[in-house]
Design an enzyme around this catalytic site. Structure first.
Site, PDB file in Angstrom:
ATOM      1  N   LYS A   7       0.829  -1.203   0.000  1.00  0.00           N
ATOM      2  CA  LYS A   7       0.000   0.000   0.000  1.00  0.00           C
ATOM      3  C   LYS A   7       0.867   1.259   0.000  1.00  0.00           C
ATOM      4  CE  LYS A   7      -2.211   2.116   3.264  1.00  0.00           C
ATOM      5  NZ  LYS A   7      -2.911   2.355   4.499  1.00  0.00           N
ATOM      6  N   ASP A  35      -6.777   1.103   0.791  1.00  0.00           N
ATOM      7  CA  ASP A  35      -6.798   1.162   2.254  1.00  0.00           C
ATOM      8  C   ASP A  35      -8.195   0.759   2.722  1.00  0.00           C
ATOM      9  OD1 ASP A  35      -8.438   3.277   1.679  1.00  0.00           O
ATOM     10  OD2 ASP A  35      -7.446   4.681   3.030  1.00  0.00           O
TER      11      ASP A  35
END
Ligand code: SF4
Length: 210
Positions: free
Chosen positions: A120, A138
């Protein structure tokens, strides 16, 4: 959800916010990298409060190494997991200095070798610092993608891969920001604000709160 609906969702999100970006404050790829490492399980507001004090003192790998791990901890102590994050940031600075001439690498492979940098974080840096059309999933993007039917999936990675497949090319670079902001302020976890939602007629969620 069909492709016409997806196109319309992004057209509306784009019309409302033509140039979206991260709410993290930064002035260089390195500052962004540090801010994103700090932001894991923490709010952007708390990270900005810390980096506003930290970056004027040290905002390069050498600068943070000179500052040292103990003093770095003092600057970030209000952020969750600050001890681990301080250690990772110092280790990352050392690697950047030794292997990358102090520059932030521009490939996923190199980024993911840095301590504290997972998929991420790498996606955020590649997208926001280097303009690559990555989509960092997320908790907000995961929720919005599933609720709306835009890109349902059981894991973050599944949703990311689906989004990369279904988001029209012209929206790919900014999709990540639009979806995070939509999840943060409108399609909130506990109580989605469907009455204020600009894509309410396009969303497949069956329990809309109107
Ligand atoms: S209509 Fe409600 S559930 Fe659907 S995207 Fe908007 S806020 Fe989220």
């Amino acid at each position: 959800m069909n492709s016409a609906k997806r196109q319309e969702i992004f057209l509306r999100l784009q019309a409302a916010n033509p140039h979206p970006t991260t709410e993290l404050e930064y002035h260089s790829a390195f500052e962004l990298l540090v801010a994103v490492i700090l932001s894991a399980q923490a709010t952007d507001v708390s990270v900005n409060a810390a980096t506003r004090q930290l970056f004027p003192i040290a905002n390069t790998p050498q600068g943070l190494l000179d500052l040292g791990e103990d003093k770095l901890r003092d600057y970030i102590q209000r952020i969750g997991l600050y001890k681990t994050k301080a250690r990772h940031i110092i280790q990352t600075c050392r690697i950047l200095l030794e292997k990358h001439g102090e520059a932030v690498p521009q490939t996923r492979e190199a980024l993911e070798t840095l301590p504290g940098v997972g998929r991420k974080t790498a996606n955020v840096v590649l997208n926001t610092a280097f303009g690559q059309p990555t989509i960092a999933v997320d908790t907000h993007i995961f929720r919005v993608s599933n609720r709306t039917g835009l890109a349902p999936g059981k894991t973050m990675l599944e949703v990311e891969k689906k989004l990369l497949k279904v988001v029209p090319d012209q929206f790919k670079h900014d999709a990540h920001h639009w979806l995070i902001l939509h999840g943060r302020y409108i399609c909130q976890a506990r109580k989605p604000r469907c009455g204020m939602c600009r894509i309410v007629d396009l969303c497949d969620y069956s329990n809309k709160e109107i």
